[in-house]
Motif scaffolding. Structure first.
Motif, PDB file in Angstrom:
ATOM      1  N   ASP A  74       0.813  -1.221   0.000  1.00 43.95           N
ATOM      2  CA  ASP A  74       0.000   0.000   0.000  1.00 43.95           C
ATOM      3  C   ASP A  74       0.844   1.268   0.000  1.00 43.95           C
ATOM      4  OD1 ASP A  74      -2.323  -1.503   0.064  1.00 43.95           O
ATOM      5  OD2 ASP A  74      -2.363  -1.573   2.254  1.00 43.95           O
ATOM      6  N   GLY A  75       2.125   1.124   0.300  1.00 43.21           N
ATOM      7  CA  GLY A  75       3.018   2.280   0.301  1.00 43.21           C
ATOM      8  C   GLY A  75       4.445   1.818   0.104  1.00 43.21           C
ATOM      9  N   ALA A  76       5.297   2.730  -0.360  1.00 50.47           N
ATOM     10  CA  ALA A  76       6.704   2.399  -0.579  1.00 50.47           C
ATOM     11  C   ALA A  76       7.559   3.576  -0.120  1.00 50.47           C
ATOM     12  CB  ALA A  76       6.981   2.093  -2.041  1.00 50.47           C
ATOM     13  N   LEU A  77       8.562   3.283   0.689  1.00 50.51           N
ATOM     14  CA  LEU A  77       9.503   4.307   1.165  1.00 50.51           C
ATOM     15  C   LEU A  77      10.798   4.166   0.380  1.00 50.51           C
ATOM     16  CD1 LEU A  77      10.184   6.550   3.247  1.00 50.51           C
ATOM     17  CD2 LEU A  77      11.063   4.723   4.730  1.00 50.51           C
ATOM     18  N   VAL A  78      11.157   5.231  -0.335  1.00 46.71           N
ATOM     19  CA  VAL A  78      12.378   5.229  -1.139  1.00 46.71           C
ATOM     20  C   VAL A  78      13.423   6.057  -0.400  1.00 46.71           C
ATOM     21  CG1 VAL A  78      13.408   5.747  -3.377  1.00 46.71           C
ATOM     22  CG2 VAL A  78      10.998   5.057  -3.247  1.00 46.71           C
ATOM     23  N   LEU A  79      14.512   5.410  -0.001  1.00 46.52           N
ATOM     24  CA  LEU A  79      15.580   6.054   0.771  1.00 46.52           C
ATOM     25  C   LEU A  79      16.767   6.371  -0.134  1.00 46.52           C
ATOM     26  CD1 LEU A  79      15.393   3.499   3.708  1.00 46.52           C
ATOM     27  CD2 LEU A  79      14.556   5.865   3.791  1.00 46.52           C
ATOM     28  N   ILE A  88       2.437   6.427  -1.859  1.00 45.85           N
ATOM     29  CA  ILE A  88       1.289   5.709  -1.317  1.00 45.85           C
ATOM     30  C   ILE A  88       0.224   5.513  -2.400  1.00 45.85           C
ATOM     31  CG2 ILE A  88       1.610   6.429   1.072  1.00 45.85           C
ATOM     32  CD1 ILE A  88      -0.529   8.576   0.606  1.00 45.85           C
ATOM     33  N   ALA A  89      -0.505   4.409  -2.300  1.00 46.06           N
ATOM     34  CA  ALA A  89      -1.620   4.142  -3.201  1.00 46.06           C
ATOM     35  C   ALA A  89      -2.881   4.724  -2.571  1.00 46.06           C
ATOM     36  CB  ALA A  89      -1.766   2.648  -3.432  1.00 46.06           C
ATOM     37  N   GLY A  90      -3.344   5.837  -3.103  1.00 47.51           N
ATOM     38  CA  GLY A  90      -4.466   6.539  -2.488  1.00 47.51           C
ATOM     39  C   GLY A  90      -5.699   5.681  -2.327  1.00 47.51           C
ATOM     40  N   ALA A  91      -6.013   4.849  -3.327  1.00 51.56           N
ATOM     41  CA  ALA A  91      -7.224   4.029  -3.283  1.00 51.56           C
ATOM     42  C   ALA A  91      -7.095   2.831  -2.360  1.00 51.56           C
ATOM     43  CB  ALA A  91      -7.602   3.568  -4.689  1.00 51.56           C
ATOM     44  N   ALA A  92      -5.939   2.674  -1.708  1.00 53.16           N
ATOM     45  CA  ALA A  92      -5.841   1.658  -0.656  1.00 53.16           C
ATOM     46  C   ALA A  92      -6.719   2.029   0.527  1.00 53.16           C
ATOM     47  CB  ALA A  92      -4.388   1.501  -0.211  1.00 53.16           C
ATOM     48  N   GLY A  93      -7.093   3.313   0.616  1.00 45.99           N
ATOM     49  CA  GLY A  93      -7.986   3.748   1.689  1.00 45.99           C
ATOM     50  C   GLY A  93      -7.351   4.828   2.533  1.00 45.99           C
ATOM     51  N   ASP A  94      -8.177   5.776   2.971  1.00 47.74           N
ATOM     52  CA  ASP A  94      -7.674   6.903   3.748  1.00 47.74           C
ATOM     53  C   ASP A  94      -7.022   6.470   5.055  1.00 47.74           C
ATOM     54  OD1 ASP A  94      -8.608   8.534   1.785  1.00 47.74           O
ATOM     55  OD2 ASP A  94     -10.210   9.453   2.956  1.00 47.74           O
ATOM     56  N   VAL A 231     -24.782 -10.039   5.891  1.00 50.40           N
ATOM     57  CA  VAL A 231     -24.979  -8.592   5.781  1.00 50.40           C
ATOM     58  C   VAL A 231     -24.282  -7.875   6.935  1.00 50.40           C
ATOM     59  CG1 VAL A 231     -26.654  -6.710   5.694  1.00 50.40           C
ATOM     60  CG2 VAL A 231     -27.137  -8.850   4.512  1.00 50.40           C
ATOM     61  N   LEU A 232     -24.784  -8.047   8.158  1.00 50.21           N
ATOM     62  CA  LEU A 232     -24.266  -7.267   9.280  1.00 50.21           C
ATOM     63  C   LEU A 232     -22.813  -7.608   9.603  1.00 50.21           C
ATOM     64  CD1 LEU A 232     -24.696  -5.213  11.493  1.00 50.21           C
ATOM     65  CD2 LEU A 232     -25.740  -6.998  12.896  1.00 50.21           C
ATOM     66  N   LEU A 233     -22.541  -8.867   9.898  1.00 46.83           N
ATOM     67  CA  LEU A 233     -21.172  -9.260  10.234  1.00 46.83           C
ATOM     68  C   LEU A 233     -20.227  -9.029   9.066  1.00 46.83           C
ATOM     69  CD1 LEU A 233     -19.265 -10.488  12.315  1.00 46.83           C
ATOM     70  CD2 LEU A 233     -19.908 -12.763  11.485  1.00 46.83           C
ATOM     71  N   SER A 234     -20.703  -9.257   7.859  1.00 49.68           N
ATOM     72  CA  SER A 234     -19.887  -9.049   6.666  1.00 49.68           C
ATOM     73  C   SER A 234     -19.476  -7.587   6.527  1.00 49.68           C
ATOM     74  CB  SER A 234     -20.661  -9.506   5.436  1.00 49.68           C
ATOM     75  OG  SER A 234     -19.929  -9.295   4.254  1.00 49.68           O
ATOM     76  N   LEU A 235     -20.431  -6.672   6.689  1.00 47.94           N
ATOM     77  CA  LEU A 235     -20.138  -5.246   6.559  1.00 47.94           C
ATOM     78  C   LEU A 235     -19.224  -4.763   7.674  1.00 47.94           C
ATOM     79  CD1 LEU A 235     -23.669  -3.954   5.521  1.00 47.94           C
ATOM     80  CD2 LEU A 235     -21.632  -4.002   4.083  1.00 47.94           C
ATOM     81  N   VAL A 236     -19.495  -5.199   8.903  1.00 49.51           N
ATOM     82  CA  VAL A 236     -18.675  -4.753  10.035  1.00 49.51           C
ATOM     83  C   VAL A 236     -17.243  -5.254   9.895  1.00 49.51           C
ATOM     84  CG1 VAL A 236     -18.334  -4.953  12.526  1.00 49.51           C
ATOM     85  CG2 VAL A 236     -20.622  -4.516  11.616  1.00 49.51           C
ATOM     86  N   SER A 237     -17.076  -6.535   9.565  1.00 53.40           N
ATOM     87  CA  SER A 237     -15.726  -7.092   9.482  1.00 53.40           C
ATOM     88  C   SER A 237     -14.924  -6.516   8.324  1.00 53.40           C
ATOM     89  CB  SER A 237     -15.796  -8.619   9.358  1.00 53.40           C
ATOM     90  OG  SER A 237     -16.398  -8.995   8.141  1.00 53.40           O
ATOM     91  N   SER A 238     -15.610  -5.978   7.316  1.00 50.38           N
ATOM     92  CA  SER A 238     -14.881  -5.358   6.202  1.00 50.38           C
ATOM     93  C   SER A 238     -14.140  -4.094   6.632  1.00 50.38           C
ATOM     94  CB  SER A 238     -15.849  -5.014   5.073  1.00 50.38           C
ATOM     95  OG  SER A 238     -16.634  -3.872   5.398  1.00 50.38           O
ATOM     96  N   GLY A 239     -14.616  -3.480   7.722  1.00 51.08           N
ATOM     97  CA  GLY A 239     -14.011  -2.235   8.179  1.00 51.08           C
ATOM     98  C   GLY A 239     -14.476  -1.026   7.405  1.00 51.08           C
ATOM     99  N   GLY A 240     -15.287  -1.236   6.364  1.00 53.77           N
ATOM    100  CA  GLY A 240     -15.763  -0.103   5.574  1.00 53.77           C
ATOM    101  C   GLY A 240     -14.608   0.630   4.923  1.00 53.77           C
ATOM    102  N   PRO A 241     -14.733   1.931   4.755  1.00 58.16           N
ATOM    103  CA  PRO A 241     -13.650   2.710   4.165  1.00 58.16           C
ATOM    104  C   PRO A 241     -12.371   2.690   5.004  1.00 58.16           C
ATOM    105  CG  PRO A 241     -15.709   3.922   4.099  1.00 58.16           C
ATOM    106  CD  PRO A 241     -15.954   2.731   4.959  1.00 58.16           C
ATOM    107  N   VAL A 242     -12.508   2.363   6.293  1.00 60.32           N
ATOM    108  CA  VAL A 242     -11.324   2.288   7.161  1.00 60.32           C
ATOM    109  C   VAL A 242     -10.477   1.078   6.804  1.00 60.32           C
ATOM    110  CG1 VAL A 242     -10.553   1.982   9.555  1.00 60.32           C
ATOM    111  CG2 VAL A 242     -12.444   3.531   9.035  1.00 60.32           C
ATOM    112  N   GLY A 243     -11.124  -0.019   6.459  1.00 60.46           N
ATOM    113  CA  GLY A 243     -10.402  -1.241   6.129  1.00 60.46           C
ATOM    114  C   GLY A 243     -10.263  -2.153   7.323  1.00 60.46           C
ATOM    115  N   SER A 244     -10.110  -3.433   7.073  1.00 59.84           N
ATOM    116  CA  SER A 244     -10.048  -4.413   8.158  1.00 59.84           C
ATOM    117  C   SER A 244      -8.702  -4.447   8.860  1.00 59.84           C
ATOM    118  CB  SER A 244     -10.362  -5.809   7.609  1.00 59.84           C
ATOM    119  OG  SER A 244      -9.397  -6.197   6.643  1.00 59.84           O
ATOM    120  N   GLN A 245      -7.674  -3.820   8.286  1.00 63.66           N
ATOM    121  CA  GLN A 245      -6.342  -3.903   8.877  1.00 63.66           C
ATOM    122  C   GLN A 245      -6.217  -3.137  10.186  1.00 63.66           C
ATOM    123  OE1 GLN A 245      -4.456  -2.567   5.221  1.00 63.66           O
ATOM    124  NE2 GLN A 245      -3.283  -4.448   5.110  1.00 63.66           N
TER     125      GLN A 245
END
Length: 317
Positions: A74-79, A88-94, A231-245
């Motif tokens: 989702d991101g790469a640090l170039v030193l 960073i990949a913007g569409a990976a989520g805010d 529906v309910l558990l599926s949506l909650v566990s997805s994390g929504g726009p936040v993401g499950s990570q």
């Protein structure tokens, strides 16, 4: 009243336990630079934020960009440049990109260095945070459930064929309507739009088939079970726009196997990453569709057996 209270407790219990203490877990980040500098970064985060990031070293910036394109990271640090650069990949989520950006900005700020930031694969301007896209997932999940609940209420004796027609018709119309509405609200989603439509159709078919099967097999209890799980558990566990990570372990384990998370991930892959990362979500959604069709067939068989026993026990006139 009891049903409403049970739903209330389920909502608060699932949502509350999921978001009460969010922490990043294994967010994939690439590192490009001299091995000693890479080791310094990984050691620092292993000490100060263990488990927050999963680092992968790349030989060149081009390799890291290819990994971003394929959604391996989702991101790469170039030193080793005049200034270190974070891509960073913007569409990976805010939430994901925000955690990556804040963490590395603070590290280099403490060293008196400036971190340059580059965003690739951004969300479209009309849906700058991916919220409309996630509510496509919410809407199609809930609407697929409701369509089957209405069929159960108004056509409880409908057989396998009638239920299958409703599942197919609503899946196609629901996918077209959902993504068409999102397109109208957000503007041009680009070349991946029709792929996204197909993904939403597949998800609507999967959820609809599971609900239809459980309703035929268990009646009202089956609809309640489907509402809770697909529906309910599926949506909650997805994390929504936040993401499950950023969610606790249980929800992060469930997220890839329930419909909502894979659908949201696949939509972003189709629209913002040139179709990268679709194989896994399509496989999961197809698995749910097959399971739903099996449940529909099993429910029809059980219903016929019950009907046969009732006729056999009916008194002769």
């Amino acid at each position: 009243m009891v049903g409403g209270l049970v739903l209330l407790v389920a909502l608060l219990g699932l949502v509350g336990t999921a978001i009460r203490d969010p922490h990043p877990h294994d967010i994939p980040v690439g590192l490009v630079g001299p091995p000693p500098a890479e080791q310094q970064i990984t050691s620092a985060f292993a000490t100060n934020a263990p488990g927050a990031f999963a680092f992968t070293a790349y030989e060149s910036e081009g390799d890291a960009r290819a990994a971003l394109d394929s959604r391996a990271i989702d991101g790469a640090l170039v030193l080793g440049l005049p200034n270190p650069r974070l891509i960073i990949a913007g569409a990976a989520g805010d939430a994901t990109t925000g955690v990556i950006t804040a963490a590395f900005t603070n590290v280099f700020k403490a060293q008196g260095a400036t971190l340059d930031l580059e965003v690739v694969h951004p969300f479209t301007a009309g849906d700058a945070h991916g919220l409309i896209l996630f509510f496509v997932v919410v809407a199609v999940s809930v609407a697929s459930l409701v369509s089957q609940a209405l069929l159960f209420r108004n056509g409880g004796d409908a057989g396998f064929g009638a239920r299958l027609i409703v599942v197919l018709a609503f899946g196609v119309l629901g996918g077209l309507t959902a993504m068409g509405t999102a397109y109208w609200m957000a503007g041009d989603y680009g070349a991946g739009f029709w792929t996204a439509v197909g993904l939403v159709v597949l998800a609507a078919l999967a959820v609809g088939a599971v609900v239809a099967g459980l309703a035929r097999l268990l009646g009202a209890a089956g609809i309640a079970l489907a509402a809770l799980v697909v529906v309910l558990l599926s949506l909650v566990s997805s994390g929504g726009p936040v993401g499950s990570q950023l969610l606790p372990d249980l929800y992060r384990w469930l997220a890839p196997w329930l419909p909502a998370g894979p659908l949201y991930s696949a939509l972003r892959g189709a629209l913002y990453f040139d179709g990268a990362g679709l194989d896994g979500p399509i496989l999961v959604l197809s698995g749910w569709l097959v399971a739903g069709l099996v449940l529909m067939g099993l429910g029809e068989l059980v219903s016929r057996l019950r009907g046969g026993r009732v006729q056999a026990q009916a008194p002769a006139h």
